[in-house]
Motif scaffolding. Structure first.
Motif, PDB file in Angstrom:
ATOM      1  N   LEU A 113      33.105  62.221 -25.634  1.00 34.98           N
ATOM      2  CA  LEU A 113      34.075  62.238 -26.616  1.00 34.98           C
ATOM      3  C   LEU A 113      33.557  61.537 -27.811  1.00 34.98           C
ATOM      4  CD1 LEU A 113      36.909  63.147 -27.788  1.00 34.98           C
ATOM      5  CD2 LEU A 113      37.755  60.900 -26.676  1.00 34.98           C
ATOM      6  N   GLY A 114      33.150  60.396 -27.721  1.00 39.34           N
ATOM      7  CA  GLY A 114      32.776  59.452 -28.904  1.00 39.34           C
ATOM      8  C   GLY A 114      31.648  60.019 -29.787  1.00 39.34           C
ATOM      9  N   ALA A 115      30.696  60.356 -29.213  1.00 37.07           N
ATOM     10  CA  ALA A 115      29.253  60.997 -29.839  1.00 37.07           C
ATOM     11  C   ALA A 115      29.713  62.190 -30.545  1.00 37.07           C
ATOM     12  CB  ALA A 115      28.296  61.230 -28.785  1.00 37.07           C
ATOM     13  N   SER A 116      30.465  63.000 -30.158  1.00 34.39           N
ATOM     14  CA  SER A 116      30.817  64.372 -30.518  1.00 34.39           C
ATOM     15  C   SER A 116      31.633  64.265 -31.804  1.00 34.39           C
ATOM     16  CB  SER A 116      31.300  65.436 -29.631  1.00 34.39           C
ATOM     17  OG  SER A 116      32.589  64.763 -28.952  1.00 34.39           O
ATOM     18  N   ALA A 117      32.647  63.285 -31.686  1.00 31.66           N
ATOM     19  CA  ALA A 117      33.374  62.895 -32.734  1.00 31.66           C
ATOM     20  C   ALA A 117      32.937  62.203 -34.039  1.00 31.66           C
ATOM     21  CB  ALA A 117      34.833  61.927 -32.269  1.00 31.66           C
ATOM     22  N   ALA A 118      31.770  61.342 -33.610  1.00 33.16           N
ATOM     23  CA  ALA A 118      31.129  60.666 -34.701  1.00 33.16           C
ATOM     24  C   ALA A 118      30.289  61.826 -35.462  1.00 33.16           C
ATOM     25  CB  ALA A 118      30.384  59.491 -34.183  1.00 33.16           C
ATOM     26  N   ALA A 119      29.868  62.835 -34.747  1.00 30.77           N
ATOM     27  CA  ALA A 119      28.715  63.602 -35.338  1.00 30.77           C
ATOM     28  C   ALA A 119      29.699  64.489 -36.331  1.00 30.77           C
ATOM     29  CB  ALA A 119      28.232  64.478 -34.080  1.00 30.77           C
ATOM     30  N   VAL A 120      30.996  64.798 -35.962  1.00 32.33           N
ATOM     31  CA  VAL A 120      31.829  65.699 -36.752  1.00 32.33           C
ATOM     32  C   VAL A 120      32.086  64.899 -38.025  1.00 32.33           C
ATOM     33  CG1 VAL A 120      34.116  66.516 -37.058  1.00 32.33           C
ATOM     34  CG2 VAL A 120      33.166  66.803 -34.807  1.00 32.33           C
ATOM     35  N   MET A 121      32.275  63.826 -37.811  1.00 25.95           N
ATOM     36  CA  MET A 121      32.399  62.758 -39.265  1.00 25.95           C
ATOM     37  C   MET A 121      31.108  62.910 -40.062  1.00 25.95           C
ATOM     38  SD  MET A 121      35.319  62.361 -38.893  1.00 25.95           S
ATOM     39  CE  MET A 121      35.706  61.643 -40.376  1.00 25.95           C
ATOM     40  N   GLY A 122      30.079  62.670 -39.158  1.00 29.24           N
ATOM     41  CA  GLY A 122      28.499  62.477 -39.813  1.00 29.24           C
ATOM     42  C   GLY A 122      28.384  63.700 -40.791  1.00 29.24           C
ATOM     43  N   TRP A 123      28.681  64.862 -40.176  1.00 27.37           N
ATOM     44  CA  TRP A 123      28.363  66.259 -40.552  1.00 27.37           C
ATOM     45  C   TRP A 123      29.178  66.694 -42.023  1.00 27.37           C
ATOM     46  CZ3 TRP A 123      25.178  70.189 -37.813  1.00 27.37           C
ATOM     47  CH2 TRP A 123      24.957  71.573 -38.683  1.00 27.37           C
ATOM     48  N   GLY A 158      31.556  73.404 -40.592  1.00 30.24           N
ATOM     49  CA  GLY A 158      30.658  72.330 -40.511  1.00 30.24           C
ATOM     50  C   GLY A 158      31.137  71.317 -39.513  1.00 30.24           C
ATOM     51  N   ALA A 159      32.273  71.278 -39.428  1.00 36.22           N
ATOM     52  CA  ALA A 159      33.098  70.453 -38.353  1.00 36.22           C
ATOM     53  C   ALA A 159      32.875  70.786 -36.948  1.00 36.22           C
ATOM     54  CB  ALA A 159      34.579  70.366 -38.367  1.00 36.22           C
ATOM     55  N   CYS A 160      32.670  72.267 -36.619  1.00 39.37           N
ATOM     56  CA  CYS A 160      32.253  72.680 -35.351  1.00 39.37           C
ATOM     57  C   CYS A 160      30.979  72.455 -35.059  1.00 39.37           C
ATOM     58  CB  CYS A 160      32.776  74.086 -35.288  1.00 39.37           C
ATOM     59  SG  CYS A 160      34.572  74.635 -35.316  1.00 39.37           S
ATOM     60  N   SER A 161      30.005  72.551 -36.056  1.00 38.90           N
ATOM     61  CA  SER A 161      28.495  72.492 -35.881  1.00 38.90           C
ATOM     62  C   SER A 161      28.325  70.999 -35.560  1.00 38.90           C
ATOM     63  CB  SER A 161      27.958  72.849 -37.317  1.00 38.90           C
ATOM     64  OG  SER A 161      27.997  74.378 -37.289  1.00 38.90           O
ATOM     65  N   GLY A 162      29.076  70.172 -36.282  1.00 34.23           N
ATOM     66  CA  GLY A 162      28.871  68.748 -36.122  1.00 34.23           C
ATOM     67  C   GLY A 162      29.184  68.306 -34.597  1.00 34.23           C
ATOM     68  N   ALA A 163      30.413  68.756 -34.289  1.00 37.04           N
ATOM     69  CA  ALA A 163      30.821  68.491 -32.921  1.00 37.04           C
ATOM     70  C   ALA A 163      29.772  68.909 -31.860  1.00 37.04           C
ATOM     71  CB  ALA A 163      32.052  69.306 -32.388  1.00 37.04           C
ATOM     72  N   VAL A 164      29.094  70.162 -32.149  1.00 34.14           N
ATOM     73  CA  VAL A 164      28.148  70.629 -31.059  1.00 34.14           C
ATOM     74  C   VAL A 164      26.928  69.801 -31.091  1.00 34.14           C
ATOM     75  CG1 VAL A 164      26.780  72.399 -30.619  1.00 34.14           C
ATOM     76  CG2 VAL A 164      28.953  73.050 -31.382  1.00 34.14           C
ATOM     77  N   ALA A 165      26.596  69.444 -32.551  1.00 35.26           N
ATOM     78  CA  ALA A 165      25.393  68.476 -32.555  1.00 35.26           C
ATOM     79  C   ALA A 165      25.592  67.158 -31.807  1.00 35.26           C
ATOM     80  CB  ALA A 165      24.834  68.245 -34.246  1.00 35.26           C
ATOM     81  N   GLY A 166      26.633  66.705 -31.976  1.00 33.24           N
ATOM     82  CA  GLY A 166      26.905  65.469 -31.155  1.00 33.24           C
ATOM     83  C   GLY A 166      26.854  65.560 -29.936  1.00 33.24           C
ATOM     84  N   LEU A 167      27.395  66.600 -29.218  1.00 31.78           N
ATOM     85  CA  LEU A 167      27.366  66.979 -27.707  1.00 31.78           C
ATOM     86  C   LEU A 167      25.998  67.090 -27.402  1.00 31.78           C
ATOM     87  CD1 LEU A 167      30.396  69.356 -27.664  1.00 31.78           C
ATOM     88  CD2 LEU A 167      30.289  67.181 -26.660  1.00 31.78           C
ATOM     89  N   VAL A 168      25.107  67.935 -28.243  1.00 27.34           N
ATOM     90  CA  VAL A 168      23.774  68.137 -27.813  1.00 27.34           C
ATOM     91  C   VAL A 168      23.090  66.894 -27.564  1.00 27.34           C
ATOM     92  CG1 VAL A 168      21.521  69.134 -28.406  1.00 27.34           C
ATOM     93  CG2 VAL A 168      23.546  70.560 -28.642  1.00 27.34           C
ATOM     94  N   ALA A 169      23.157  65.858 -28.612  1.00 26.04           N
ATOM     95  CA  ALA A 169      22.722  64.733 -28.707  1.00 26.04           C
ATOM     96  C   ALA A 169      23.037  63.809 -27.397  1.00 26.04           C
ATOM     97  CB  ALA A 169      22.759  63.977 -29.818  1.00 26.04           C
ATOM     98  N   ILE A 170      24.252  63.678 -26.973  1.00 27.55           N
ATOM     99  CA  ILE A 170      24.712  62.661 -26.164  1.00 27.55           C
ATOM    100  C   ILE A 170      24.269  63.304 -24.718  1.00 27.55           C
ATOM    101  CG2 ILE A 170      26.945  63.654 -25.782  1.00 27.55           C
ATOM    102  CD1 ILE A 170      25.986  60.140 -25.988  1.00 27.55           C
ATOM    103  N   THR A 171      23.923  64.472 -24.663  1.00 31.04           N
ATOM    104  CA  THR A 171      23.930  65.264 -23.197  1.00 31.04           C
ATOM    105  C   THR A 171      22.533  64.337 -22.364  1.00 31.04           C
ATOM    106  OG1 THR A 171      24.471  67.302 -24.113  1.00 31.04           O
ATOM    107  CG2 THR A 171      22.962  67.387 -22.172  1.00 31.04           C
TER     108      THR A 171
END
Length: 405
Positions: A234-244, A259-272
């Motif tokens: 949860l945390g990484a994806s939420a932070a990635a939304v804000m960063g994007w 952009g918000a959706c893409s950011g969420a996915v980017a954060g989810l990818v990174a935390i995987t």
């Protein structure tokens, strides 16, 4: 395995399987209105094909300990004929990973690929790349044993697929984008999402299913780290939304829902890869970094001239690399900056680089061969008109004029 662990394993598998329709919605909303059926069918085609070959031989290839590219004899225990209940549950969970990894690649060739060629590529790439790489990472292969190779008591960390799923798919996506070439109307601003609500729906399904993706394997260890993995997801994806969104605001003045959706996915990818090996604070920082870097990375295709239609490279390959390398610095106890030494970082980079090079090379070879024989790309006229009716004989949106009698 007790009934609770069994129930969670089946539930997590269903969540991860549901992610592939999420990819279909996410990608489908991003393409042209007259290519939405084609785009979504590439994901559903992956479900059908990869599930079958995984059961026939893929699970055996990916689960037999071997340092070689191809693990063991894929025809041993043909179609899981003699597998016990726990093994079958593991095969189910693993199948969903194989399916979504293949489906992710399709975003790089949106609007211009033949469905038959895509299925041939998907089957060949799964056989020669995903199944062996999964064995490298989780089935006893060279990545799994890299630490012992160096005489260490720890090894490469890839809990849920930074290398095997995201770097793997992103590298293959880059290869296919180069093989198929640019779309006729490729250029910044030339291709806008035709259905933003569909994109948001797809991203929401992905975010929901990702808890099965990351927390799913906890059925093997009594759910000991389930809380840490879930809060990091949860945390990484939420932070990635804000960063994007910050990057979008600075660059264009307007934060977008895509952009918000893409950011969420980017954060989810990174935390995987790192969800079980970071404290929540470092997980938040990882998400923020991934959101910012991936938002910038998706622009590289215009500067470098490759047409990665839906930013698989910029989100999945780059996000996977960030998440994998980040562990070398901040993995609990072994990261260079939190009490460990440089070897965790060295091993993370070796694993990421090995998978990237192997996947790119084999994907390029398979794609090139298909393109030179049956052809991978539709005709330019069909691409401009929209390929749904040409390839599938269907339209995503049929509007009928009703006349008063």
């Amino acid at each position: 395995m007790d009934t609770g662990e069994l129930s969670w394993a089946v539930t997590a598998s269903a969540l991860v399987l549901f992610m592939t329709p999420g990819v279909a919605f996410f990608y489908g909303g991003l393409v042209k209105a007259r290519s939405v059926v084609s785009m979504m069918m590439m994901s559903f085609g992956a479900i059908g094909l990869i599930a079958v070959i995984w059961i026939l031989y893929g699970f055996n290839m990916s689960s037999v300990a071997s340092p070689s590219a191809f693990a063991g004899n894929p025809l041993s225990d043909f179609a899981l004929d003699s597998a016990d209940n726990e093994t079958l549950i593991g095969a189910l969970f693993g199948a969903t990973f194989a399916i979504i990894t293949v489906a992710l690649i399709s975003g790089a060739i949106a609007d211009r690929a033949k469905f038959s060629a895509w299925l041939i590529f998907a089957g060949a790439w799964a056989t020669f790349v995903y199944f062996p790489v999964a064995a490298w990472v989780w089935g006893g292969g060279w990545i799994m044993h890299l630490g012992s190779t160096f005489g260490l008591d720890y090894s490469v960390i890839d809990y849920a697929g930074g290398t095997a799923v995201h770097i793997n798919a992103g590298a293959a996506a880059l290869a296919l984008a180069l093989v198929l070439g640019k779309r006729v109307d490729f250029g910044r601003g030339a291709n806008k999402p035709h259905n933003v609500p569909l994109v948001v729906l797809g991203a929401a399904i992905l975010w929901f299913g990702w808890f099965g993706f990351n927390v799913g394997a906890q059925y093997l260890s009594g759910m000991d780290n389930a809380g840490l993995i879930a809060i990091n997801t949860l945390g990484a994806s939420a932070a990635a939304v804000m960063g994007w969104l910050v990057v979008e605001k600075i660059k264009g003045g307007k934060p977008t829902s895509v952009g918000a959706c893409s950011g969420a996915v980017a954060g989810l990818v990174a935390i995987t890869p790192s969800c079980a090996n970071l404290t929540p604070g470092w997980g938040l920082l990882l998400g923020l970094v991934a959101g910012v870097v991936c938002a910038l990375a998706v622009e590289l295709k215009y500067r470098l001239g490759f047409d990665d239609s839906l930013d698989v490279v910029g989100i999945h390959m780059v996000g996977g690399l960030i998440g994998t390398a980040y562990l070398g610095l901040f993995a609990t106890h072994t990261g260079l900056l939190v009490g460990g030494d440089v070897m965790q970082l060295v091993m993370q980079l070796m694993a990421a680089g090995g998978v990237l090079v192997y996947s790119f090379g084999v994907a390029f070879a398979i794609g090139w061969l298909i393109n030179r024989t049956i052809g991978f790309r539709v005709a330019s006229d069909d691409e401009i008109a929209g390929i749904d009716t040409v390839v599938h004989g269907e339209e995503g949106y049929v509007l009928e004029l009703v006349r008063d009698e």
